[in-house]
Design a protein around this motif. Structure first.
Motif, PDB file in Angstrom:
ATOM      1  N   ASP A 127       0.816  -1.223   0.000  1.00 45.08           N
ATOM      2  CA  ASP A 127       0.000   0.000   0.000  1.00 45.08           C
ATOM      3  C   ASP A 127       0.842   1.262   0.000  1.00 45.08           C
ATOM      4  OD1 ASP A 127      -2.274  -1.511  -0.031  1.00 45.08           O
ATOM      5  OD2 ASP A 127      -2.570  -1.444   2.150  1.00 45.08           O
ATOM      6  N   THR A 128       2.113   1.160   0.361  1.00 47.34           N
ATOM      7  CA  THR A 128       2.941   2.369   0.481  1.00 47.34           C
ATOM      8  C   THR A 128       4.197   2.333  -0.365  1.00 47.34           C
ATOM      9  OG1 THR A 128       4.086   1.426   2.407  1.00 47.34           O
ATOM     10  CG2 THR A 128       2.130   2.809   2.828  1.00 47.34           C
ATOM     11  N   THR A 129       4.626   1.131  -0.774  1.00 52.38           N
ATOM     12  CA  THR A 129       5.927   1.021  -1.428  1.00 52.38           C
ATOM     13  C   THR A 129       5.854   0.067  -2.607  1.00 52.38           C
ATOM     14  OG1 THR A 129       6.995   1.360   0.708  1.00 52.38           O
ATOM     15  CG2 THR A 129       8.367   0.493  -1.066  1.00 52.38           C
ATOM     16  N   CYS A 130       6.674   0.358  -3.633  1.00 52.25           N
ATOM     17  CA  CYS A 130       6.820  -0.527  -4.788  1.00 52.25           C
ATOM     18  C   CYS A 130       8.289  -0.878  -4.969  1.00 52.25           C
ATOM     19  CB  CYS A 130       6.317   0.145  -6.059  1.00 52.25           C
ATOM     20  SG  CYS A 130       4.526   0.233  -6.164  1.00 52.25           S
ATOM     21  N   LEU A 131       8.553  -2.125  -5.260  1.00 42.65           N
ATOM     22  CA  LEU A 131       9.901  -2.566  -5.574  1.00 42.65           C
ATOM     23  C   LEU A 131      10.125  -2.431  -7.077  1.00 42.65           C
ATOM     24  CD1 LEU A 131      10.217  -5.740  -3.311  1.00 42.65           C
ATOM     25  CD2 LEU A 131      10.965  -3.400  -2.810  1.00 42.65           C
ATOM     26  N   PRO A 132      11.355  -2.287  -7.502  1.00 39.81           N
ATOM     27  CA  PRO A 132      11.623  -2.137  -8.941  1.00 39.81           C
ATOM     28  C   PRO A 132      11.179  -3.383  -9.715  1.00 39.81           C
ATOM     29  CG  PRO A 132      13.537  -1.529  -7.644  1.00 39.81           C
ATOM     30  CD  PRO A 132      12.573  -2.184  -6.704  1.00 39.81           C
ATOM     31  N   PRO A 133      10.799  -3.221 -10.983  1.00 44.18           N
ATOM     32  CA  PRO A 133      10.451  -4.400 -11.799  1.00 44.18           C
ATOM     33  C   PRO A 133      11.610  -5.398 -11.821  1.00 44.18           C
ATOM     34  CG  PRO A 133       9.832  -2.369 -12.910  1.00 44.18           C
ATOM     35  CD  PRO A 133      10.653  -1.958 -11.720  1.00 44.18           C
ATOM     36  N   HIS A 134      11.239  -6.658 -11.877  1.00 43.05           N
ATOM     37  CA  HIS A 134      12.264  -7.710 -11.808  1.00 43.05           C
ATOM     38  C   HIS A 134      11.877  -8.852 -12.752  1.00 43.05           C
ATOM     39  CE1 HIS A 134      15.297 -10.355 -10.050  1.00 43.05           C
ATOM     40  NE2 HIS A 134      14.360 -11.293  -9.988  1.00 43.05           N
ATOM     41  N   THR A 135      12.887  -9.510 -13.317  1.00 42.80           N
ATOM     42  CA  THR A 135      12.661 -10.668 -14.192  1.00 42.80           C
ATOM     43  C   THR A 135      13.193 -11.921 -13.518  1.00 42.80           C
ATOM     44  OG1 THR A 135      12.794  -9.331 -16.194  1.00 42.80           O
ATOM     45  CG2 THR A 135      13.101 -11.706 -16.448  1.00 42.80           C
ATOM     46  N   THR A 136      12.316 -12.897 -13.370  1.00 40.41           N
ATOM     47  CA  THR A 136      12.692 -14.196 -12.810  1.00 40.41           C
ATOM     48  C   THR A 136      12.829 -15.197 -13.948  1.00 40.41           C
ATOM     49  OG1 THR A 136      11.596 -13.799 -10.692  1.00 40.41           O
ATOM     50  CG2 THR A 136      11.937 -16.091 -11.331  1.00 40.41           C
ATOM     51  N   HIS A 137      13.921 -15.973 -13.913  1.00 42.10           N
ATOM     52  CA  HIS A 137      14.176 -16.985 -14.949  1.00 42.10           C
ATOM     53  C   HIS A 137      13.883 -18.371 -14.369  1.00 42.10           C
ATOM     54  CE1 HIS A 137      16.140 -13.828 -17.301  1.00 42.10           C
ATOM     55  NE2 HIS A 137      16.808 -13.498 -16.193  1.00 42.10           N
ATOM     56  N   LEU A 138      12.940 -19.047 -15.013  1.00 46.08           N
ATOM     57  CA  LEU A 138      12.565 -20.384 -14.568  1.00 46.08           C
ATOM     58  C   LEU A 138      12.931 -21.406 -15.639  1.00 46.08           C
ATOM     59  CD1 LEU A 138       9.001 -19.648 -13.126  1.00 46.08           C
ATOM     60  CD2 LEU A 138      11.171 -19.722 -11.881  1.00 46.08           C
ATOM     61  N   PHE A 139      13.148 -22.638 -15.179  1.00 45.25           N
ATOM     62  CA  PHE A 139      13.484 -23.738 -16.099  1.00 45.25           C
ATOM     63  C   PHE A 139      12.652 -24.960 -15.710  1.00 45.25           C
ATOM     64  CE2 PHE A 139      17.176 -20.987 -15.960  1.00 45.25           C
ATOM     65  CZ  PHE A 139      17.475 -20.820 -17.312  1.00 45.25           C
ATOM     66  N   VAL A 140      11.959 -25.484 -16.707  1.00 40.60           N
ATOM     67  CA  VAL A 140      11.082 -26.647 -16.492  1.00 40.60           C
ATOM     68  C   VAL A 140      11.727 -27.859 -17.159  1.00 40.60           C
ATOM     69  CG1 VAL A 140       8.772 -27.594 -16.807  1.00 40.60           C
ATOM     70  CG2 VAL A 140       9.086 -25.111 -16.548  1.00 40.60           C
ATOM     71  N   PRO A 141      12.153 -28.854 -16.380  1.00 43.75           N
ATOM     72  CA  PRO A 141      12.769 -30.045 -17.000  1.00 43.75           C
ATOM     73  C   PRO A 141      11.721 -30.907 -17.699  1.00 43.75           C
ATOM     74  CG  PRO A 141      12.571 -30.343 -14.638  1.00 43.75           C
ATOM     75  CD  PRO A 141      12.136 -28.937 -14.910  1.00 43.75           C
ATOM     76  N   VAL A 142      12.101 -31.460 -18.830  1.00 46.30           N
ATOM     77  CA  VAL A 142      11.215 -32.352 -19.586  1.00 46.30           C
ATOM     78  C   VAL A 142      12.090 -33.311 -20.378  1.00 46.30           C
ATOM     79  CG1 VAL A 142      11.072 -30.744 -21.539  1.00 46.30           C
ATOM     80  CG2 VAL A 142       9.306 -32.489 -21.239  1.00 46.30           C
ATOM     81  N   LYS A 143      11.651 -34.543 -20.468  1.00 43.88           N
ATOM     82  CA  LYS A 143      12.364 -35.560 -21.239  1.00 43.88           C
ATOM     83  C   LYS A 143      11.664 -35.742 -22.578  1.00 43.88           C
ATOM     84  CE  LYS A 143      14.036 -40.344 -21.151  1.00 43.88           C
ATOM     85  NZ  LYS A 143      14.075 -41.611 -20.383  1.00 43.88           N
ATOM     86  N   ILE A 144      12.401 -35.508 -23.660  1.00 41.20           N
ATOM     87  CA  ILE A 144      11.836 -35.637 -24.998  1.00 41.20           C
ATOM     88  C   ILE A 144      11.983 -37.084 -25.462  1.00 41.20           C
ATOM     89  CG2 ILE A 144      11.914 -34.821 -27.372  1.00 41.20           C
ATOM     90  CD1 ILE A 144      11.015 -32.749 -25.311  1.00 41.20           C
ATOM     91  N   GLU A 145      10.877 -37.664 -25.854  1.00 36.75           N
ATOM     92  CA  GLU A 145      10.899 -39.042 -26.345  1.00 36.75           C
ATOM     93  C   GLU A 145      11.416 -39.084 -27.773  1.00 36.75           C
ATOM     94  OE1 GLU A 145       6.948 -40.438 -25.967  1.00 36.75           O
ATOM     95  OE2 GLU A 145       6.939 -40.409 -23.771  1.00 36.75           O
ATOM     96  N   ALA A 146      12.043 -40.208 -28.107  1.00 38.00           N
ATOM     97  CA  ALA A 146      12.578 -40.367 -29.459  1.00 38.00           C
ATOM     98  C   ALA A 146      11.435 -40.425 -30.459  1.00 38.00           C
ATOM     99  CB  ALA A 146      13.433 -41.625 -29.550  1.00 38.00           C
ATOM    100  N   ALA A 147      11.634 -39.746 -31.581  1.00 37.72           N
ATOM    101  CA  ALA A 147      10.626 -39.775 -32.635  1.00 37.72           C
ATOM    102  C   ALA A 147      10.605 -41.141 -33.282  1.00 37.72           C
ATOM    103  CB  ALA A 147      10.912 -38.696 -33.683  1.00 37.72           C
ATOM    104  N   ALA A 148       9.451 -41.535 -33.798  1.00 42.39           N
ATOM    105  CA  ALA A 148       9.321 -42.828 -34.468  1.00 42.39           C
ATOM    106  C   ALA A 148      10.195 -42.852 -35.701  1.00 42.39           C
ATOM    107  CB  ALA A 148       7.863 -43.076 -34.850  1.00 42.39           C
ATOM    108  N   ALA A 149      10.870 -44.011 -35.916  1.00 41.26           N
ATOM    109  CA  ALA A 149      11.741 -44.148 -37.080  1.00 41.26           C
ATOM    110  C   ALA A 149      10.932 -44.022 -38.353  1.00 41.26           C
ATOM    111  CB  ALA A 149      12.464 -45.495 -37.046  1.00 41.26           C
ATOM    112  N   ALA A 150      11.481 -43.220 -39.265  1.00 47.20           N
ATOM    113  CA  ALA A 150      10.786 -43.003 -40.545  1.00 47.20           C
ATOM    114  C   ALA A 150      11.100 -44.143 -41.480  1.00 47.20           C
ATOM    115  CB  ALA A 150      11.213 -41.671 -41.156  1.00 47.20           C
ATOM    116  N   GLY A 151      10.481 -45.291 -41.251  1.00 43.98           N
ATOM    117  CA  GLY A 151      10.709 -46.462 -42.105  1.00 43.98           C
ATOM    118  C   GLY A 151       9.763 -46.460 -43.279  1.00 43.98           C
ATOM    119  N   VAL A 152       9.946 -47.426 -44.115  1.00 40.42           N
ATOM    120  CA  VAL A 152       9.067 -47.579 -45.269  1.00 40.42           C
ATOM    121  C   VAL A 152       7.778 -48.213 -44.800  1.00 40.42           C
ATOM    122  CG1 VAL A 152       8.791 -48.626 -47.537  1.00 40.42           C
ATOM    123  CG2 VAL A 152      11.029 -47.803 -46.800  1.00 40.42           C
ATOM    124  N   THR A 153       6.717 -47.486 -44.984  1.00 42.27           N
ATOM    125  CA  THR A 153       5.416 -48.003 -44.565  1.00 42.27           C
ATOM    126  C   THR A 153       4.905 -48.983 -45.591  1.00 42.27           C
ATOM    127  OG1 THR A 153       4.972 -45.899 -43.500  1.00 42.27           O
ATOM    128  CG2 THR A 153       3.078 -47.375 -43.896  1.00 42.27           C
TER     129      THR A 153
END
Length: 232
Positions: A127-153
């Motif tokens: 109500d009386t004070t403001c802090l300076p704008p700030h940027t927070t850096h976040l990182f979300v871990p995720v495991k990427i699955e292997a794409a399906a092999a592009a074989g001859v259908t």
């Protein structure tokens, strides 16, 4: 109170947490959950805060990574009230705030462990004070699955229509002529005058044979002495 406020940092007043799915496939659309835990008597400004006053909250996905923002950010309705710090109506979040950030995974992302970088620019005030704008850096871990092999259908098998049944003509049995097989033709039955002549010839031969055999029987030792008696 002013000295206490200045001693605090924006990251101490507002704690941001990011969560996402543990695994993802290339090209998938993910929903990243963002949560802000704001200290009591403090607030941050909404993502829709009009310019000309405090710094609104801006959530972005930085470039140069295999992830990008894809869609609108989902946020709760802010609290709107007059802010004496800026002498205008402001939109604020207080307490615990949860948001949803849609992120698209690039199709060319390599398989394995990755981290989705998310930047959050915000400003916090009381109500009386403001802090300076700030940027927070976040990182979300995720495991990427292997794409399906592009074989001859394999092409779907197409049923080949069966050929229409061709009616088979009944087999004609051809009897080979005896001459063609090298065998003598069977004797045909003899009829007519020729048969009558042959019949008479056979009867005469039989009578002649009987007479000859009878004459020869007279020459046997047993019959010869009976001749005078027979003649008598």
């Amino acid at each position: 109170m002013l000295g206490t406020a200045l001693a605090q940092t924006p990251e101490e007043v507002v704690r941001w947490i990011a969560e996402g799915p543990a695994t993802a496939k290339p090209g998938a659309l993910l929903q990243i959950g963002l949560k802000a835990v704001i200290q009591e008597e403090w607030h941050v400004y909404s993502i829709s805060q009009m310019p000309g006053g405090p710094t609104r909250t801006v959530i972005s996905v930085p470039d140069h990574q295999p992830f990008e923002r894809d869609g609108s950010l989902k946020a709760p309705l802010p609290h709107t009230a007059f802010d004496p710090n800026f002498n205008i109506d402001t939109e604020t979040y207080e307490g615990t705030v949860q948001l949803k950030l849609p992120v698209r995974v690039a199709k060319s992302v390599p398989a394995g462990a990755q981290k989705i970088a998310v930047d959050i620019l915000f400003q916090t005030c009381n109500d009386t004070t403001c802090l300076p704008p700030h940027t927070t850096h976040l990182f979300v871990p995720v495991k990427i699955e292997a794409a399906a092999a592009a074989g001859v259908t394999a092409a779907p098998s197409i049923a080949t229509p069966a050929a229409p049944a061709v009616p088979v003509a009944p087999a004609t049995v051809t009897t080979a002529s005896p001459a063609a097989n090298g065998a003598a033709p069977p004797s045909a039955p003899i009829s007519g005058p020729t048969a009558q002549v042959l019949s008479q010839h056979s009867l005469g031969s039989f009578i002649w044979l009987a007479m000859v055999m009878g004459a020869l029987s007279l020459l046997t030792p047993c019959v010869f002495p009976m001749i005078p008696i027979t003649v008598s």
